[in-house]
Design a protein around this motif. Structure first.
Motif, PDB file in Angstrom:
ATOM      1  N   VAL A 451       6.645  -2.198  11.662  1.00 24.33           N
ATOM      2  CA  VAL A 451       5.504  -2.459  12.304  1.00 24.33           C
ATOM      3  C   VAL A 451       4.268  -1.428  11.479  1.00 24.33           C
ATOM      4  O   VAL A 451       4.473  -0.493  11.616  1.00 24.33           O
ATOM      5  CB  VAL A 451       6.060  -1.202  13.263  1.00 24.33           C
ATOM      6  CG1 VAL A 451       4.659  -1.051  14.587  1.00 24.33           C
ATOM      7  CG2 VAL A 451       6.888  -2.511  14.405  1.00 24.33           C
ATOM      8  N   HIS A 452       3.246  -1.433  11.930  1.00 24.02           N
ATOM      9  CA  HIS A 452       2.399  -0.877  11.359  1.00 24.02           C
ATOM     10  C   HIS A 452       0.632  -1.908  11.610  1.00 24.02           C
ATOM     11  O   HIS A 452       0.889  -2.453  12.452  1.00 24.02           O
ATOM     12  CB  HIS A 452       2.529  -1.217   9.418  1.00 24.02           C
ATOM     13  CG  HIS A 452       1.734  -2.825   9.297  1.00 24.02           C
ATOM     14  ND1 HIS A 452       2.654  -3.820  10.010  1.00 24.02           N
ATOM     15  CD2 HIS A 452       0.642  -3.208   9.026  1.00 24.02           C
ATOM     16  CE1 HIS A 452       2.056  -5.495   9.096  1.00 24.02           C
ATOM     17  NE2 HIS A 452       0.315  -4.418   9.127  1.00 24.02           N
ATOM     18  N   VAL A 453      -0.454  -0.525  11.609  1.00 27.58           N
ATOM     19  CA  VAL A 453      -1.075  -0.714  11.983  1.00 27.58           C
ATOM     20  C   VAL A 453      -2.056  -0.585  10.793  1.00 27.58           C
ATOM     21  O   VAL A 453      -1.983  -0.153   9.615  1.00 27.58           O
ATOM     22  CB  VAL A 453      -2.028   0.594  13.069  1.00 27.58           C
ATOM     23  CG1 VAL A 453      -3.505   0.043  12.901  1.00 27.58           C
ATOM     24  CG2 VAL A 453      -1.177   0.107  14.163  1.00 27.58           C
ATOM     25  N   ASP A 454      -3.200  -2.488  10.871  1.00 35.55           N
ATOM     26  CA  ASP A 454      -3.903  -2.587   9.381  1.00 35.55           C
ATOM     27  C   ASP A 454      -5.142  -1.681   8.369  1.00 35.55           C
ATOM     28  O   ASP A 454      -5.112  -0.799   7.822  1.00 35.55           O
ATOM     29  CB  ASP A 454      -4.500  -3.917   9.391  1.00 35.55           C
ATOM     30  CG  ASP A 454      -3.652  -4.804   9.524  1.00 35.55           C
ATOM     31  OD1 ASP A 454      -2.074  -4.732   9.037  1.00 35.55           O
ATOM     32  OD2 ASP A 454      -3.543  -6.079   9.702  1.00 35.55           O
ATOM     33  N   ASN A 455      -5.326  -0.618   9.604  1.00 34.57           N
ATOM     34  CA  ASN A 455      -6.712   0.319   9.372  1.00 34.57           C
ATOM     35  C   ASN A 455      -6.433   1.951   9.148  1.00 34.57           C
ATOM     36  O   ASN A 455      -6.478   2.655   9.189  1.00 34.57           O
ATOM     37  CB  ASN A 455      -7.523  -0.034   9.544  1.00 34.57           C
ATOM     38  CG  ASN A 455      -8.290   0.193  11.144  1.00 34.57           C
ATOM     39  OD1 ASN A 455      -7.395   1.181  11.660  1.00 34.57           O
ATOM     40  ND2 ASN A 455      -8.955   0.210  12.034  1.00 34.57           N
ATOM     41  N   PRO A 523      -0.688  -2.432  17.055  1.00 35.34           N
ATOM     42  CA  PRO A 523       0.385  -2.172  16.229  1.00 35.34           C
ATOM     43  C   PRO A 523       1.581  -3.351  16.131  1.00 35.34           C
ATOM     44  O   PRO A 523       1.175  -4.385  16.512  1.00 35.34           O
ATOM     45  CB  PRO A 523       1.304  -1.259  16.589  1.00 35.34           C
ATOM     46  CG  PRO A 523       0.644  -0.989  17.656  1.00 35.34           C
ATOM     47  CD  PRO A 523      -0.871  -1.651  17.866  1.00 35.34           C
ATOM     48  N   HIS A 524       2.178  -3.732  14.660  1.00 34.08           N
ATOM     49  CA  HIS A 524       2.629  -5.316  14.567  1.00 34.08           C
ATOM     50  C   HIS A 524       3.351  -5.406  13.562  1.00 34.08           C
ATOM     51  O   HIS A 524       2.872  -4.547  12.702  1.00 34.08           O
ATOM     52  CB  HIS A 524       1.443  -5.787  14.845  1.00 34.08           C
ATOM     53  CG  HIS A 524       0.529  -6.478  13.612  1.00 34.08           C
ATOM     54  ND1 HIS A 524      -0.387  -5.176  13.752  1.00 34.08           N
ATOM     55  CD2 HIS A 524       0.907  -6.039  11.539  1.00 34.08           C
ATOM     56  CE1 HIS A 524      -0.772  -5.385  12.423  1.00 34.08           C
ATOM     57  NE2 HIS A 524      -0.335  -6.068  11.465  1.00 34.08           N
ATOM     58  N   GLY A 525       4.360  -6.102  13.325  1.00 31.55           N
ATOM     59  CA  GLY A 525       5.233  -6.281  12.473  1.00 31.55           C
ATOM     60  C   GLY A 525       5.389  -7.895  12.473  1.00 31.55           C
ATOM     61  O   GLY A 525       4.970  -9.233  12.918  1.00 31.55           O
TER      62      GLY A 525
HETATM   63 FE   LIG Z   1      -0.866  -5.972   8.981  1.00 29.74          FE
END
Ligand SMILES: [Fe+2]
Ligand SMILES: O=C(O)CCC(=O)C(=O)O
Length: 577
Positions: A451-455, A523-525
């Motif tokens: 899980v992360h956020v792109d920016n 947030p996504h993964g």
């Molecule tokens: Fe991403």
């Protein structure tokens, strides 16, 4: 008493402790003129000395690391410079340290007690009143002085404005009424905080400048290092004391605990009430330096930042999708969040096949490599530039490479329209990525992409997202276009900021695009790819022109007439399905 005339005191020639004792002696001799002169001179000399120390301190304030080689040399040089600076305006005698008795006298403002009587005797009532008041501020339980003040006021008719606190500069950070409008409350608390910081600085500068310098020749008893260590320790404890001194109200014996954090708390509340969320966030961050785990501060911070992000990341999503054959499969509601969409029909099966084909010949540094995200998968990536290069070298079909570019343009049009972007979008980065399961790894609990956020850098423990390097902070919109579904696992999902709670899932398939704003609301993964290979084209868009993917600029190959043919081909291809 020698004939120390007032002219010869104009510089900082006589030490203020000497002047003070002269004043006190004159006082007990009832020589009021002299008493007033010396006591005043002592006060102003002490002030000037402190100012000079501050000035010289700032002049030679240089950053250095304690472990620099030659640190002792440096200390010596600095001591020299400081001595020179001080020596310009202060006589050697005035540079000597004073006894703690005299500092106690000044701390309790006793000089003003003497001055009050002195001016009274000299029939200077306004001055007497001011001295009385100044003393009383620091000695609020001094009944005699209270009576004196009453006397000045009632019997002698001294005007209210004469009751001036001559040391009020030292107390500015204690003013804490909450009257006035919200804006002025913010201003006032800010001044308070700044004043506290300034005074602490000031006090610490005095510590540095008042400390004794290291003698040039180390004596036999102690080595130079021991002396340096001693000096450093006493300096540190002096500086430490400053926090207590500054948070001790005149007239009080004990310091107010948590003085600065308390002021910061007031400031943040005022800022919040006044609607200055940016300021409130700044202040809370400062507060968190004192209490990094305070749950109230943390939840406030989250609330403010989310509101702020809501403002900046807020888009009126749900604009039209102006490409034939493309439909909205899931919107914010379906995806249980904000600024998210799933579109279908962005690619035809033959386009997916061609891109999958392209993906098999790639080698962008990742070839056959372990995934940077998990040891149980391989990861291959191909950038548009690399595709172009491969096409030039005849390693892949020119038209396939071009297709990659055209698809990017289509995705941009879709994202631009659906997210109703108010500014021009540029490609920040485009990447064709395949993830393959390493066979025979069973019972995996890892993710293909955590899980992360792109920016920004997501910190799940605090639910903060730090917009700083190495995150790609300029990314504004993210799009992932899927090419296949003949693999196992590899589901895309949106998560909460805790990086645990899954809020929505998207199953990849050819021509499906998941689009979202690149910030902390998304947030996504990706779940583990447990069998075969999963390929997707990931695209990031930015509104910042200087961050556009330079590699996409001026590629004449893509502007050939064949492009139109290709486009027509794609359309008919799509409609044929
Ligand atoms: Fe991403
Ligand atoms: O491949 C996906 O589904 C998502 C990839 C992703 O989130 C990323 O590369 O930042």
């Amino acid at each position: 008493g020698s004939g120390l005339s007032s002219e010869s005191l104009s510089g900082l020639s006589a030490p203020y402790d000497e002047l003070y004792y002269r004043g006190v002696r004159a006082y007990f001799r009832e020589d009021w003129e002299r008493a007033a002169e010396f006591l005043e001179k002592s006060i102003s000399t002490r002030d000037k000395l402190q100012q000079t120390r501050r000035k010289c301190h700032d002049e030679y304030k240089e950053d250095f690391t304690l472990w620099d080689l030659g640190i002792l040399d440096w200390i010596q040089v600095r001591a020299e410079c400081v001595r020179f600076c001080m020596g310009r305006s202060v006589s050697p005698a005035a540079l000597l340290p004073v006894s703690s008795d005299i500092e106690y006298e000044f701390g309790t403002r006793n000089a003003y007690n003497y001055l009050q009587v002195t001016y009274y005797k000299l029939d200077k009532m306004a001055k007497a009143a001011s001295a009385a008041h100044t003393f009383f501020v620091a000695n609020p339980s001094h009944l005699e002085m209270r009576n004196n003040i009453e006397k000045y006021r009632r019997l002698l008719g001294v005007k209210e404005e004469s009751f001036l606190d001559r040391e009020r500069e030292q107390e500015q950070h204690w003013v804490s009424s909450t009257e006035g409008n919200l804006q002025s409350a913010v201003k006032k608390w800010k001044e308070c905080v700044n004043e506290t910081l300034k005074q602490t600085e000031e006090c610490r500068a005095q510590c540095v400048m008042a400390s004794r310098v290291i003698p040039e020749e180390p004596d036999n008893v102690q080595g130079i290092y021991e002396r340096a260590a001693d000096l450093s320790l006493s300096l540190l404890s002096c500086k430490q004391m400053c926090v207590t001194l500054v948070s001790t109200r005149p007239g009080r014996v004990s310091a107010l605990e948590d003085f600065l954090p308390l002021q910061l708390e007031h400031l943040h509340i005022a800022q919040f009430k006044a609607g200055d969320l940016k300021g409130a966030v700044e202040t809370l961050r400062s507060l968190l330096l004192f209490y990094p785990t305070d749950s109230d501060f943390l939840s406030n911070l989250e609330l403010y930042t989310q509101t702020l992000e809501g403002d900046t990341e807020a888009q009126e999503t749900g604009g039209p999708v102006p490409v034939v054959g493309v439909t909205v499969t899931m919107d914010d509601q379906g995806l249980n969040g904000t600024n998210r969409v799933v579109l279908d029909g962005v690619l035809s099966q033959s386009e997916c096949d061609r891109l999958m084909q392209l993906a098999t010949v790639m080698g962008d540094g990742y070839r056959g490599r372990r995934s940077p995200h998990t040891p149980h998968e391989k990861f291959e990536g191909l950038t548009v530039l690399r595709a172009l290069k491969l096409a030039q070298d005849g390693l892949v079909n020119q038209s396939d490479a071009r297709l990659l570019h055209e698809i990017g343009e289509t995705v941009k049009v879709l994202m631009d329209s659906y997210f109703r972007s108010h500014s021009v979008l540029y490609f920040a980065y485009t990447h064709l990525v395949c993830r393959s399961a390493i066979p025979e790894v069973l019972g995996r609990s890892d993710l293909s992409h955590p899980v992360h956020v792109d920016n920004c850098i997501l910190e799940p423990e605090t639910r903060q997202c730090w917009r700083e390097a190495p995150a790609f902070t300029h990314r504004d919109l993210s799009a992932v276009l899927y090419l296949n579904d003949d693999f196992e696992g590899g589901e895309f999902f949106f998560a909460d900021r805790d990086a645990k709670t899954v809020t929505a899932r998207v199953k990849p398939k050819c021509g499906r695009l998941v689009g979202f704003t690149s910030g902390p609301v998304n947030p996504h993964g990706v779940t583990a790819v447990t069998a075969a290979r999963r390929c997707a084209l990931a695209l990031w868009l930015t509104t910042e022109k200087h961050h556009r993917d330079m590699r996409l600029k001026n590629c004449p190959q893509w502007k050939k007439p064949r492009q139109r043919e290709e486009q027509r081909e794609r359309k008919s291809d799509r409609q044929a399905r």
